[in-house]
Design an enzyme around this catalytic site. Sequence first.
Site, PDB file in Angstrom:
ATOM      1  N   ARG A 163      -0.225  15.023  13.652  1.00  0.00           N
ATOM      2  CA  ARG A 163       0.817  14.494  12.221  1.00  0.00           C
ATOM      3  C   ARG A 163       1.934  15.997  11.465  1.00  0.00           C
ATOM      4  O   ARG A 163       0.894  16.562  10.690  1.00  0.00           O
ATOM      5  CB  ARG A 163       0.050  13.782  10.771  1.00  0.00           C
ATOM      6  CG  ARG A 163      -0.314  12.808  12.119  1.00  0.00           C
ATOM      7  CD  ARG A 163      -0.854  11.612  11.653  1.00  0.00           C
ATOM      8  NE  ARG A 163      -0.032  10.482  10.357  1.00  0.00           N
ATOM      9  CZ  ARG A 163      -0.347   9.411   9.884  1.00  0.00           C
ATOM     10  NH1 ARG A 163      -1.695   9.114   9.498  1.00  0.00           N
ATOM     11  NH2 ARG A 163       0.050   9.609   8.594  1.00  0.00           N
TER      12      ARG A 163
ATOM     13  N   LYS B 226       0.923  -1.215   0.028  1.00  0.00           N
ATOM     14  CA  LYS B 226       0.264   0.382  -0.022  1.00  0.00           C
ATOM     15  C   LYS B 226       1.211   1.373  -0.288  1.00  0.00           C
ATOM     16  O   LYS B 226       0.628   2.133  -0.117  1.00  0.00           O
ATOM     17  CB  LYS B 226      -0.438  -0.172   1.075  1.00  0.00           C
ATOM     18  CG  LYS B 226      -1.607   1.247   1.431  1.00  0.00           C
ATOM     19  CD  LYS B 226      -2.981   1.199   2.726  1.00  0.00           C
ATOM     20  CE  LYS B 226      -1.937   2.040   4.152  1.00  0.00           C
ATOM     21  NZ  LYS B 226      -1.937   3.249   4.002  1.00  0.00           N
ATOM     22  N   ASN B 227       1.492   1.485   0.707  1.00  0.00           N
ATOM     23  CA  ASN B 227       2.555   2.454   1.233  1.00  0.00           C
ATOM     24  C   ASN B 227       3.504   2.674  -0.259  1.00  0.00           C
ATOM     25  O   ASN B 227       3.715   4.205   0.013  1.00  0.00           O
ATOM     26  CB  ASN B 227       3.249   2.559   2.303  1.00  0.00           C
ATOM     27  CG  ASN B 227       2.501   2.869   3.451  1.00  0.00           C
ATOM     28  OD1 ASN B 227       0.882   3.324   3.131  1.00  0.00           O
ATOM     29  ND2 ASN B 227       2.974   2.838   4.724  1.00  0.00           N
TER      30      ASN B 227
ATOM     31  N   CYS C 180      -5.001   7.977   9.234  1.00  0.00           N
ATOM     32  CA  CYS C 180      -5.882   7.625  10.180  1.00  0.00           C
ATOM     33  C   CYS C 180      -5.277   8.711  11.725  1.00  0.00           C
ATOM     34  O   CYS C 180      -3.649   9.441  11.535  1.00  0.00           O
ATOM     35  CB  CYS C 180      -4.676   6.792  11.181  1.00  0.00           C
ATOM     36  SG  CYS C 180      -4.910   5.112  10.369  1.00  0.00           S
TER      37      CYS C 180
ATOM     38  N   ARG D  20      -9.221   0.098   4.005  1.00  0.00           N
ATOM     39  CA  ARG D  20      -8.080   1.153   3.414  1.00  0.00           C
ATOM     40  C   ARG D  20      -6.690   0.450   3.154  1.00  0.00           C
ATOM     41  O   ARG D  20      -5.816   0.511   2.130  1.00  0.00           O
ATOM     42  CB  ARG D  20      -7.721   2.494   4.105  1.00  0.00           C
ATOM     43  CG  ARG D  20      -8.954   3.595   4.765  1.00  0.00           C
ATOM     44  CD  ARG D  20      -8.592   4.812   5.394  1.00  0.00           C
ATOM     45  NE  ARG D  20      -6.853   4.888   5.303  1.00  0.00           N
ATOM     46  CZ  ARG D  20      -6.323   5.435   5.338  1.00  0.00           C
ATOM     47  NH1 ARG D  20      -6.613   5.406   6.649  1.00  0.00           N
ATOM     48  NH2 ARG D  20      -5.026   5.662   4.764  1.00  0.00           N
TER      49      ARG D  20
ATOM     50  N   ASP E  67       3.847   0.282  12.152  1.00  0.00           N
ATOM     51  CA  ASP E  67       2.701  -0.006  11.690  1.00  0.00           C
ATOM     52  C   ASP E  67       2.459  -1.550  11.748  1.00  0.00           C
ATOM     53  O   ASP E  67       0.930  -2.297  11.182  1.00  0.00           O
ATOM     54  CB  ASP E  67       2.945   0.036   9.605  1.00  0.00           C
ATOM     55  CG  ASP E  67       2.693   1.598   9.370  1.00  0.00           C
ATOM     56  OD1 ASP E  67       2.392   2.289  10.469  1.00  0.00           O
ATOM     57  OD2 ASP E  67       2.256   1.893   8.122  1.00  0.00           O
TER      58      ASP E  67
END
Length: 428
Positions: free
Chosen positions: A122, A22-23, A117, A398, A306
Amino acid sequence: MDIFVVEGGKRLEGSITVGGAKNAAVAIIPAAILSGDICRIENLPTISDVSVISQILVQLGAKVTQISNSVIEIDSRNLTGFQVSQELAKNMRASYYLLGALLGRFNRARVPMPGGCYFGVRPIDQHLKGFEALGADVGLRDGVVSLNAPNGLKANHIFMDVVSVGATINVMLASVKAEGLTIIENVAKEPHIVDLANFLNSMGADVRGAGTDVIKIRGVKELHGTTYSIIPDQIEAGTYMLAAAATGGDVTVNNIIPKHMECISKKLVEMGVSVYEYDDSIRIIRDGGLKACSVITMPHPGFPTDMQPQMAAVMALASGTSSITEGVWENRFQYIAELVKFGAKADVHGRVATFSGVEQLNGASVKATDLRGGAAMVIAALAAQGESSIREIFHIERGYEQLIDKLVGVGASITRKTVPDPPDKDEK
Ligand code: EPZ
């Protein structure tokens, strides 16, 4: 609303194939617009974050064609937009990669502050510092970041004050076409940083050093289209490894890069789990009890933040006292209030959570507080005796493709159900 219903207490057995990372995907898709050409991206995960970032490109004028489940073609030849809509940006963190990608392509960008999230504040100060160093004027008004470099971008020597995945990626995107040699120090080294560098180089960029502390980028005038396959998802793979450990299972996770899994494998071995590595798969077997351990999350190659919620679900069942020290985020323990509903014994003090292992978790009704916190709920529910329900599963979707099918394939009992929304709290 949709929920997951899990009948827990079943040993997971069999094999699971993980999808693309995903990232990496959410960085590579916006990066494709730097080519102003046609890019074919393969091994994409089928998750909502990928569809949202693709929709952003469409809104900006790109043509995005779904070739198959895991392959898209991005034609950005006629992309002219440089303003991302609030509606789409708020759905995900990675929408801010359009800052670097649009700045790199058009010398200007307007992107609303991103969603994603919530783990405390952030900030994006390191991203903005990098853009400024390359010669962009930075403005922030009504929650929208504006970047302008009317005279073009010029290379610079940039030192990141904190190791940031997002800032490293954004500055890489902005500098691939900037004039001269950009040197970025104290960068993130995650596998998806290396994957992005490889993708940029496959479009004709000159990026060196990705995976080390210093990245050097010599700007090129033009990039071209490419075909590129995304690396496997380290975190999806790790999640299934921990699900196998929590359920006393025997699961082979396929399509992985074992090197990326080392810090997770080592912790599982410390906890008494057997781990067998093959060329592109890993087998996890637990037939004895779990032993306590401690984890400190760190930027790569440390234990990934994560993976910490999923690890907490396993620690909840490990005999003795385990601990997690969160070294990346200010506040990533919201999910623990949900984990204790399964009967886990946990305490949180600042950035440290401790777990006194229990022999058994019991089914509970919980919610996903965020993406990986939601994955931890799935693992706890799979290990728990009895039925559990998990709300707010959009967080989980997601980042995890075909979660139900993959888990059912190894013997889990998990279904998705639509149930009435809970009454609004303010309703009398
Ligand atoms: C990425 O977020 C990932 N998201 C996160 O994964 C992951 O938790 C995180 O990296 C760390 O590995 C994506 O790739 C889309 P950071 P990012 O910038 O880039 C501070 C998941 O579950 N910081 O590396 O936003 C920041 O506050 C998600 O898949 C600054 O101070 O994270 C944090 O403490 C959740 N200033 C630390 O750096 C900045 O300008 C690391 O953040 C930027 C960051």
